[in-house]
Structure formats: C-alpha cells, structure tokens
Design an enzyme around this catalytic site. Sequence first.
Site, mmCIF file in Angstrom:
data_model
loop_
_atom_site.group_PDB
_atom_site.id
_atom_site.type_symbol
_atom_site.label_atom_id
_atom_site.label_comp_id
_atom_site.label_asym_id
_atom_site.label_seq_id
_atom_site.Cartn_x
_atom_site.Cartn_y
_atom_site.Cartn_z
ATOM 1 N N ALA B 321 0.842 -1.204 0.000
ATOM 2 C CA ALA B 321 0.000 0.000 0.000
ATOM 3 C C ALA B 321 0.874 1.250 0.000
ATOM 4 C CB ALA B 321 -0.912 0.002 1.218
ATOM 5 N N TRP B 324 2.652 1.754 -3.372
ATOM 6 C CA TRP B 324 1.640 2.072 -4.397
ATOM 7 C C TRP B 324 1.466 3.592 -4.524
ATOM 8 C CZ3 TRP B 324 -3.236 4.482 -3.981
ATOM 9 C CH2 TRP B 324 -4.049 4.392 -5.116
ATOM 10 N N HIS B 325 1.667 4.289 -3.394
ATOM 11 C CA HIS B 325 1.477 5.746 -3.420
ATOM 12 C C HIS B 325 2.550 6.468 -4.217
ATOM 13 C CE1 HIS B 325 -1.285 4.894 -0.057
ATOM 14 N NE2 HIS B 325 -1.902 5.962 -0.484
ATOM 15 N N GLY B 326 3.720 5.841 -4.382
ATOM 16 C CA GLY B 326 4.756 6.501 -5.165
ATOM 17 C C GLY B 326 6.104 5.840 -5.008
#
Lengths: 75, 441
Positions: B321, B324-326
């Site tokens: 997670a 996934w944000h960057g």
Amino acid sequence: MSKIDLEQIISIVSKHIKVEAKNININSKSKDFYQWDSLAQVNIILEIEKKTNQEIGANKMGELTSIKSIVNHLK
Amino acid sequence: MLFHSPVFLFLFLPIILFLYYYLSRFSKFAHEYLLIIGGFFFYAWWNIYLSPIIIISIIFNFYFGNLIKNDLHKNYKKKILFFAIFFNILFLAIFKYADFIIENINFLFNSNIDLLNLPFPLAMSFFTFQTIAYLVDCYDGNIKRTRFTQYSLFIIFFPQLIAGPIVKYNHMMSQFDDQNNRFINRQNINLGLVIILIGLFKKIILADNLAIFVEDGFSGSQNLEFFASWLTSLSFTFQIYFDFSGYVDMATGIALLFNIRLPINFDSPYKATSIINFWQKWHITLANFLTNYIYFPWVKSLKKVNFLKIMIIIFFVFLIAGIWHGPSWLFVIFGALHGFGLITNHVYRKLFDFKLNKYIACFLTFNYINLTFVFFRSDNLNSSLSIIKGMLGLNGFELPSYFQDKTNILIILFIALIIVFCFKNTSYLIDKFKTEAKKET
C-alpha cells in the site's frame, strides 16, 4: 459436508469478535461491530470451513461479511 | 484537465452532460460511446502522447478478461490470470518505478546506470488496481459477458479516472446499463451540484490554502521549532484529507449528474478510534482492494494459518500500500508504520479486553496518523526526522513570535478541525438526501 445452523454461525462470530451471542442476529453485519475486522473475518471463515468441511474461496471471504450472507452461502 | 479548472467546469462537463441526456433519446448505446470519447478526451488533455498507454491497457485486458472467462481448464485460466496480472504490474513498474529501481541498484552496487526519465501516465496506479480486480472477478466467474465498449467505459469513466475511487465492474455496469439512468433526475442533479460545491470548497478553500503553508514548512523543515513543526504536520494532515476527499467528492458529485453512484471512499477517517478503524474509513476502496485481492488470497494460500503469519501478511500488504502511493522509500516507511500500527492494534485486541475511552482512542489514533503523514509528505528522510524532532520539542520553543503572522492559517486550520471532528461525512449527506427523497415519493 457437515451442516451448520444459524445458532452455530452466531456462536462462531460471537467468539471471534468477542461480542455476546445475544447481541448478534440474522441481520447483523460486520459494519455493526468494530471488532469484526479483517482478522476476525479470516478466523470466522476458517472456523466455518473447519466445522462444515466446506472450503470457502478467497473471493468469497470479502463477501461473507454478514450473518445472512454466511447462512445463504452455506445453504 | 482537473475538476476544478474552468475549462472542465464550464465547458467540458456541461457539453458532455447535455449530450449524454440528448443522445440517449436516440440510441441505446449512445451514452457509452459518448462517455468513452469524453473520457479519452479528458485523459488526453493532460498529455496526448501518453494516451495510447491507457488504450493498450484496455485492449490487452479486455482480450485477456475474455480469455479467462472462456470455458477453459482451471489451470490454464489461472496461468492466463497470472500472466495478465504480471503484465499490468510490469506496465506500472516500468512507468512508475523504473527510475526508483535503477537508483537503488546504482546505490547498492555502486553502478552508474542511466535513469530512464519516463513520464508517468496519469491515473495509472488507479486503473491498474481496477483492472486487476476486473481480471480476478472474471476468473472467479463474477463477470459473465462484457462488450468492448462496456469494459472501455468501466476504465475510462472520467469522474473516477484520475483519483478513484477504485470501482468494481459489476457495481458500475449495473448502473450504466440501467435505462432509467439515461433520463434527467433532478434530485441527482441537485445533490450532485451540492456535492461538487462541497468538494470545491474542500479543495480550493481548505486544501490549497493549507498547501501553501505546508510547502513552506516542509521546505524549511531543518529549523522548525515545536509549534511550527506541529502546525506544519497538522496542516498537511488536514490538507491531504481535504485535497483527496474534496476531489473524490467532486468525482461523486459529477458521477451523480450522470445518475451514477460511486462507492464511498472516506467516512470521517480522522474520527477513527484505532488504526484498524482508520483503514475502514480512509481510502475505503483501496483498503477493500488490498483486503479482497491481496490479503484474503494470501491468507488462503497458507497451508496452516496462525496469528503470527497473518500479522506478517498484514505488514507486507501495507508495504505494498505504501509503495503504491509513489516510488519513494518514504512511502514504504509510511506503509510500514501503518502495518506496525495495525499489528499493534490486533495484538492489543487479542491480549486485552479493556476498551479505551472513545475520545482518548481517537486522540491517540489521530496523532499516530499525523506522525505517519510527516513521512508521506517529506522530500527526504532527514526532513521527516527534523520535523519529528521539532514536534518533540528538540528544536526549541518560540510561541509568541511564531504566531504573529499566522492568523490566516490558524483560521483555516480551525475551520478544518471543526469540519473534520464535528460534521458528518458527505456520504451521510447523500444517504440522508436519498432517504428524504424516497419518503416524499
């Protein structure tokens, strides 16, 4: 495949979410209890599998989040 | 094209909306073609040269989705599913994480591989997860028949294309296929407009103003003392909520103008009383994706399940997670801290029967979330650690002089605080409005 009734399902849910069985009924959903989280969900499904000798797929785990949906699934 | 840009609000949206209801009178499928063309136009507006990427993704995944749905042997279907998921992750990795991987290889092996400097296609993280969910649902037999236009619309529907929520095929398609949704529904139009205004208020008045202050604080974080550090971190915690939930509100409102109801993505997350509870309220569709498509299958794949194994899985799911944000180690730290928070919560629930007072639990949870967002926002680890040092008072205290020119930001922060902790959520407004409308009819 062993049969399991509503009372037993409620008892399993009650055990894993640590809520008294009298507070759970056929209309209860995971959203009604903060304790019914993803870990409790895993434990509930695994115990139902064990009791019924019926495998429940990973894709169903996220759907069986209410007493009614579990009952219907096991019919 | 952003939702709050004049070209979107005063040109693109009214034209598409007018054509949607007008053309639907003449053809059964006109709305699909219109929303697909509109979606591509909306997407290509940002960078026309990158729009073939989403087209390739749509064609590829539609083909493989159909292949999976065919009456093939289960093992063969499984292989196709894994290949298709691998392709999607590889596609995402190339565009989003290639330079991050190269930088780490260079660091680890003291090599000098050139960075690719590929541009990152808009919305790729969102439509990749949405696509994976679609493929798995095809494999599980939850999706029967799909036309190419239906699948294209599912991916390219512009209200939720850029920032979610991550939607499921069956949830969307039942609404797109409903003939009643092609007639103007005044209640939905009114409600949609109100929600768009709420979203605009959150985004432009609150988030964008907080962003100026946040930028200032994080760029000069080496010298922030106690009050400045707290004000900076709190401002970002509110900024990200209003930015993201404001944008999702706008998406929800815009979709409602087309009689489409998007799933709830935020449910007053800062009122959460634990980290577990936070992830039931924050970016709900992402949390659902992680739970249903990574966590449950992973747990089910174990031969023997026990508490420790589940905790390890939770930790790794939150690392995913985070990344996934960057492409940054700070996002990994953010994910790890949330994984750690969840494990702590689960261990507490397992060992103790004692329930903390609601307000104390909320206060503790909010502060932990605030701390994790410092890593989420910082440009580098030193900056994060410096702000945290400041928050602990290790950079000193300067109360009177610091607040002299901060009236504006304090007012905005106060409004933000009131809205977050005292007001109901936008989804509540939708439900209330719908219930009242039903009563009237």
